[in-house]
Design a protein around this motif. Structure first.
Motif, PDB file in Angstrom:
ATOM      1  N   ALA A 111     101.411  87.724  58.760  1.00 47.95           N
ATOM      2  CA  ALA A 111     102.413  86.680  57.718  1.00 47.95           C
ATOM      3  C   ALA A 111     101.478  86.182  56.615  1.00 47.95           C
ATOM      4  O   ALA A 111     101.972  85.409  55.688  1.00 47.95           O
ATOM      5  CB  ALA A 111     103.159  85.878  58.813  1.00 47.95           C
ATOM      6  N   ARG A 112      99.935  86.328  56.764  1.00 47.64           N
ATOM      7  CA  ARG A 112      99.443  85.478  55.728  1.00 47.64           C
ATOM      8  C   ARG A 112      98.752  86.680  54.757  1.00 47.64           C
ATOM      9  O   ARG A 112      97.755  86.920  55.095  1.00 47.64           O
ATOM     10  CB  ARG A 112      98.126  84.573  56.106  1.00 47.64           C
ATOM     11  N   ALA A 164      95.510  74.390  60.295  1.00 44.67           N
ATOM     12  CA  ALA A 164      94.568  75.777  60.606  1.00 44.67           C
ATOM     13  C   ALA A 164      95.471  76.962  59.599  1.00 44.67           C
ATOM     14  O   ALA A 164      96.634  76.956  59.634  1.00 44.67           O
ATOM     15  CB  ALA A 164      94.881  75.941  62.218  1.00 44.67           C
ATOM     16  N   GLN A 165      94.462  77.884  59.416  1.00 38.02           N
ATOM     17  CA  GLN A 165      95.120  79.238  59.099  1.00 38.02           C
ATOM     18  C   GLN A 165      94.504  80.248  59.828  1.00 38.02           C
ATOM     19  O   GLN A 165      93.898  79.943  60.794  1.00 38.02           O
ATOM     20  CB  GLN A 165      94.701  79.385  57.435  1.00 38.02           C
ATOM     21  N   PRO A 210      99.085  81.098  51.921  1.00 37.75           N
ATOM     22  CA  PRO A 210     100.144  80.775  52.818  1.00 37.75           C
ATOM     23  C   PRO A 210     100.691  81.604  53.808  1.00 37.75           C
ATOM     24  O   PRO A 210     100.686  82.887  53.715  1.00 37.75           O
ATOM     25  CB  PRO A 210     101.272  80.453  51.416  1.00 37.75           C
ATOM     26  N   LYS A 211     101.437  81.116  54.489  1.00 41.99           N
ATOM     27  CA  LYS A 211     102.103  81.968  55.701  1.00 41.99           C
ATOM     28  C   LYS A 211     103.671  82.379  55.095  1.00 41.99           C
ATOM     29  O   LYS A 211     104.233  81.264  54.625  1.00 41.99           O
ATOM     30  CB  LYS A 211     102.295  81.292  57.029  1.00 41.99           C
ATOM     31  N   ASP A 217     109.842  82.250  50.397  1.00 43.27           N
ATOM     32  CA  ASP A 217     108.157  82.541  50.253  1.00 43.27           C
ATOM     33  C   ASP A 217     107.856  83.710  49.614  1.00 43.27           C
ATOM     34  O   ASP A 217     106.680  83.795  49.075  1.00 43.27           O
ATOM     35  CB  ASP A 217     107.379  82.199  51.543  1.00 43.27           C
ATOM     36  N   VAL A 218     108.681  84.700  49.555  1.00 44.90           N
ATOM     37  CA  VAL A 218     108.248  85.910  49.109  1.00 44.90           C
ATOM     38  C   VAL A 218     107.785  86.159  47.698  1.00 44.90           C
ATOM     39  O   VAL A 218     106.932  86.549  47.262  1.00 44.90           O
ATOM     40  CB  VAL A 218     109.416  87.099  49.223  1.00 44.90           C
ATOM     41  N   PRO A 219     108.512  85.368  46.738  1.00 41.87           N
ATOM     42  CA  PRO A 219     108.092  85.445  45.089  1.00 41.87           C
ATOM     43  C   PRO A 219     106.720  84.810  45.153  1.00 41.87           C
ATOM     44  O   PRO A 219     105.864  85.459  44.110  1.00 41.87           O
ATOM     45  CB  PRO A 219     109.068  84.757  44.336  1.00 41.87           C
ATOM     46  N   TRP A 220     106.488  83.681  45.493  1.00 40.78           N
ATOM     47  CA  TRP A 220     105.156  82.908  45.600  1.00 40.78           C
ATOM     48  C   TRP A 220     104.298  83.937  45.928  1.00 40.78           C
ATOM     49  O   TRP A 220     102.724  84.310  45.501  1.00 40.78           O
ATOM     50  CB  TRP A 220     105.267  81.790  46.221  1.00 40.78           C
TER      51      TRP A 220
END
Length: 227
Positions: A111-112, A164-165, A210-211, A217-220
């Motif tokens: 997802a990242r 956290a990432q 980003p997650k 969140d998809v376009p970014w």
């Protein structure tokens, strides 16, 4: 010197917050399934020995196509079914690794997908030196604590707070032992390893990582992938 590592790509989540008919790992992003990007980035590093792609059991057949679209060496990728909880999926991924004791393992959420190669290099280097490191960002926003009625209760000192990432990178055997002995308290691999007594170093991400959580969140993320 960076040690050899195995990548465990966690892609077994339902992705319910995306509200679609497919699970998160299969969501189309810039023309390819989401899982392709993390797989390609992790395997492109010179020290990667191979990858374990941990998917939902209903995606075991489709996941072979994700590997093909990622344009990586299929012989170096193992596809396994994950569990309902993240820890179960990580343990399943670790069980599929046949490695020497000096190897590292890098746990990464598909997802990242915008993980930058420079940040991957940095966290691998720190883990090679110290045995455990995770990619993270310092918390810079003002934080407040609310009471049970969502009313302001107190401020939160953010001085020592990190978000956290992934990747989270550890000595392979250290992580295996930590997860085996972990209780339900630990929320991720870093906490389980730290509670086992192994210091875990934060490595500041220098690029956006980003997650993907919702469709918004998809376009970014597509813009980041096109950088």
């Amino acid at each position: 010197m960076i040690r050899d590592y195995w990548a465990v790509l966690v892609a077994a989540g339902e992705g319910t917050r995306l509200g679609g008919a497919v699970r998160k790992a299969a969501i189309p992003v810039a023309g390819r399934p989401l899982a392709c990007y993390s797989l390609a980035t992790m395997m492109a590093h010179r020290c990667c020995r191979g990858a374990i792609l941990v998917v939902h059991r209903d995606d075991l057949g489709e996941a072979a196509d994700w590997v093909h679209q990622a344009a990586v060496d299929r012989s170096r990728v193992e596809i396994v079914a994950g569990g309902k909880q993240r820890r179960q999926s990580v343990v399943a991924g670790l069980a599929a690794i046949s490695a020497i004791s000096t190897d590292l393992v890098a746990i990464h959420d598909v997802a990242r997908p915008a993980l930058h190669g420079e940040d991957l290099e940095a966290v691998l280097q720190r883990a090679s030196d110290q045995g455990a490191a995770i990619l993270a960002q310092r918390v810079t926003d003002t934080l407040h604590r609310a009471d049970s009625d969502d009313l302001w209760h107190s401020g939160v000192d953010r001085t020592s707070l990190w978000q956290a990432q992934t990747p989270q990178v550890f000595d392979l055997e250290t992580l295996r032992d930590a997860l085996q002995g972990a209780t339900g308290i630990a929320t991720d691999e870093a906490e389980a390893v730290a509670r086992s007594g192994q210091p875990v170093r934060f490595v500041a991400a220098n690029h956006a990582n980003p997650k993907l959580t919702t469709a918004a969140d998809v376009p970014w993320i597509e813009a980041l992938l096109g950088r």
